[in-house]
Scaffold this motif. Structure first.
Motif, PDB file in Angstrom:
ATOM      1  N   CYS A 146       0.730  -1.175   0.018  1.00 44.90           N
ATOM      2  CA  CYS A 146      -0.011  -0.025  -0.048  1.00 44.90           C
ATOM      3  C   CYS A 146       0.842   1.273  -0.037  1.00 44.90           C
ATOM      4  O   CYS A 146       0.608   2.237  -0.705  1.00 44.90           O
ATOM      5  CB  CYS A 146      -1.045  -0.232   1.124  1.00 44.90           C
ATOM      6  SG  CYS A 146      -1.939  -1.176   1.127  1.00 44.90           S
ATOM      7  N   ASP A 147       2.156   1.168   0.933  1.00 42.31           N
ATOM      8  CA  ASP A 147       2.791   2.319   0.696  1.00 42.31           C
ATOM      9  C   ASP A 147       3.296   2.527  -0.687  1.00 42.31           C
ATOM     10  O   ASP A 147       3.511   3.727  -1.171  1.00 42.31           O
ATOM     11  CB  ASP A 147       4.093   2.071   1.849  1.00 42.31           C
ATOM     12  CG  ASP A 147       3.435   1.950   3.415  1.00 42.31           C
ATOM     13  OD1 ASP A 147       2.286   2.553   3.437  1.00 42.31           O
ATOM     14  OD2 ASP A 147       4.094   1.531   4.157  1.00 42.31           O
ATOM     15  N   ASP A 148       3.962   1.493  -1.364  1.00 36.64           N
ATOM     16  CA  ASP A 148       4.388   1.617  -2.660  1.00 36.64           C
ATOM     17  C   ASP A 148       3.488   2.042  -3.500  1.00 36.64           C
ATOM     18  O   ASP A 148       3.698   3.000  -4.414  1.00 36.64           O
ATOM     19  CB  ASP A 148       4.909   0.063  -3.202  1.00 36.64           C
ATOM     20  CG  ASP A 148       6.043  -0.435  -2.132  1.00 36.64           C
ATOM     21  OD1 ASP A 148       6.706   0.298  -1.503  1.00 36.64           O
ATOM     22  OD2 ASP A 148       6.297  -1.558  -2.438  1.00 36.64           O
ATOM     23  N   GLU A 193       2.490  10.477  -7.343  1.00 33.26           N
ATOM     24  CA  GLU A 193       3.059  11.108  -8.200  1.00 33.26           C
ATOM     25  C   GLU A 193       2.275  11.102  -9.432  1.00 33.26           C
ATOM     26  O   GLU A 193       2.520  12.395 -10.154  1.00 33.26           O
ATOM     27  CB  GLU A 193       4.450  10.090  -8.657  1.00 33.26           C
ATOM     28  CG  GLU A 193       5.441  10.484  -9.707  1.00 33.26           C
ATOM     29  CD  GLU A 193       6.329   9.449 -10.104  1.00 33.26           C
ATOM     30  OE1 GLU A 193       6.520   9.180 -11.234  1.00 33.26           O
ATOM     31  OE2 GLU A 193       6.879   8.718  -9.209  1.00 33.26           O
ATOM     32  N   VAL A 194       1.687  10.011 -10.013  1.00 35.48           N
ATOM     33  CA  VAL A 194       0.908  10.425 -11.232  1.00 35.48           C
ATOM     34  C   VAL A 194      -0.088  11.087 -11.035  1.00 35.48           C
ATOM     35  O   VAL A 194      -0.475  11.960 -12.163  1.00 35.48           O
ATOM     36  CB  VAL A 194       0.505   8.853 -11.739  1.00 35.48           C
ATOM     37  CG1 VAL A 194      -0.512   8.871 -12.890  1.00 35.48           C
ATOM     38  CG2 VAL A 194       1.610   8.008 -11.952  1.00 35.48           C
ATOM     39  N   ALA A 195      -0.895  11.251  -9.990  1.00 36.36           N
ATOM     40  CA  ALA A 195      -2.015  12.089  -9.680  1.00 36.36           C
ATOM     41  C   ALA A 195      -1.575  13.790  -9.659  1.00 36.36           C
ATOM     42  O   ALA A 195      -2.122  14.548 -10.380  1.00 36.36           O
ATOM     43  CB  ALA A 195      -2.596  11.781  -8.451  1.00 36.36           C
ATOM     44  N   ARG A 209       3.146   2.490 -13.069  1.00 36.24           N
ATOM     45  CA  ARG A 209       3.098   3.928 -13.193  1.00 36.24           C
ATOM     46  C   ARG A 209       2.486   4.410 -14.763  1.00 36.24           C
ATOM     47  O   ARG A 209       1.640   5.402 -14.775  1.00 36.24           O
ATOM     48  CB  ARG A 209       4.383   4.471 -13.150  1.00 36.24           C
ATOM     49  CG  ARG A 209       4.613   6.133 -13.243  1.00 36.24           C
ATOM     50  CD  ARG A 209       6.164   6.361 -12.631  1.00 36.24           C
ATOM     51  NE  ARG A 209       6.268   6.598 -11.304  1.00 36.24           N
ATOM     52  CZ  ARG A 209       6.909   5.448 -10.370  1.00 36.24           C
ATOM     53  NH1 ARG A 209       7.400   4.420 -11.107  1.00 36.24           N
ATOM     54  NH2 ARG A 209       6.976   5.650  -9.475  1.00 36.24           N
ATOM     55  N   ALA A 210       3.138   3.926 -15.812  1.00 34.83           N
ATOM     56  CA  ALA A 210       2.838   4.370 -17.041  1.00 34.83           C
ATOM     57  C   ALA A 210       1.462   3.761 -17.338  1.00 34.83           C
ATOM     58  O   ALA A 210       0.521   4.717 -18.000  1.00 34.83           O
ATOM     59  CB  ALA A 210       3.643   3.510 -18.081  1.00 34.83           C
ATOM     60  N   ARG A 211       0.949   2.794 -16.943  1.00 32.46           N
ATOM     61  CA  ARG A 211      -0.511   2.470 -17.124  1.00 32.46           C
ATOM     62  C   ARG A 211      -1.592   3.154 -16.355  1.00 32.46           C
ATOM     63  O   ARG A 211      -2.591   3.687 -17.061  1.00 32.46           O
ATOM     64  CB  ARG A 211      -0.788   0.999 -16.713  1.00 32.46           C
ATOM     65  CG  ARG A 211      -2.075   0.278 -17.026  1.00 32.46           C
ATOM     66  CD  ARG A 211      -2.296  -1.297 -16.602  1.00 32.46           C
ATOM     67  NE  ARG A 211      -3.606  -1.769 -16.784  1.00 32.46           N
ATOM     68  CZ  ARG A 211      -4.324  -1.817 -15.935  1.00 32.46           C
ATOM     69  NH1 ARG A 211      -3.907  -1.831 -14.476  1.00 32.46           N
ATOM     70  NH2 ARG A 211      -5.608  -2.348 -16.212  1.00 32.46           N
ATOM     71  N   ALA A 257      -4.076   5.719 -18.175  1.00 32.82           N
ATOM     72  CA  ALA A 257      -5.813   5.732 -17.794  1.00 32.82           C
ATOM     73  C   ALA A 257      -6.473   7.146 -17.459  1.00 32.82           C
ATOM     74  O   ALA A 257      -7.682   7.396 -17.682  1.00 32.82           O
ATOM     75  CB  ALA A 257      -5.783   4.645 -16.461  1.00 32.82           C
ATOM     76  N   LEU A 258      -5.399   7.902 -16.674  1.00 32.97           N
ATOM     77  CA  LEU A 258      -5.835   9.160 -16.221  1.00 32.97           C
ATOM     78  C   LEU A 258      -5.900  10.222 -17.232  1.00 32.97           C
ATOM     79  O   LEU A 258      -6.314  11.466 -17.360  1.00 32.97           O
ATOM     80  CB  LEU A 258      -5.123   9.544 -15.259  1.00 32.97           C
ATOM     81  CG  LEU A 258      -5.110   8.843 -13.921  1.00 32.97           C
ATOM     82  CD1 LEU A 258      -4.350   9.250 -12.910  1.00 32.97           C
ATOM     83  CD2 LEU A 258      -6.741   9.067 -13.353  1.00 32.97           C
TER      84      LEU A 258
END
Length: 89
Positions: free
Chosen positions: A26-28, A35-37, A80-82, A86-87
């Protein structure tokens, strides 16, 4: 009405991270989601399965679980990339 509209603006996306305290995966996931958000302008919501019986019953074997706009996107490991795709699609 002030004459301003939101036409053409993309709706804000929401990423929900479902996990529990003391969960290293969960931490990971939290780090990747944050980061992505931040890069995409998505909102982040966290939910703790230990505080919600329905979430616990549904997801306890899969945490962390990531939802995008309420739909399950992934579980266990967040790519991360996926997530970024999606976003931004």
């Amino acid at each position: 009405m002030n004459g301003m509209t939101n036409e053409g603006a993309a709706p804000a996306r929401t990423v929900t991270l479902i996990g529990k305290p003391g969960c290293h995966l969960c931490d990971d996931a939290r780090a990747v989601v944050a980061e992505v958000a931040a890069a995409t302008g998505a909102a982040v919501v966290e939910q703790d399965i230990t505080q919600d019986e329905a979430l616990y019953a549904r997801y306890w074997e899969q945490i962390p679980v990531v939802l995008v706009d309420g739909e399950q996107h992934t579980f266990w490991r967040v790519d991360r990339a996926r997530l970024h795709r999606a976003l931004t699609s």
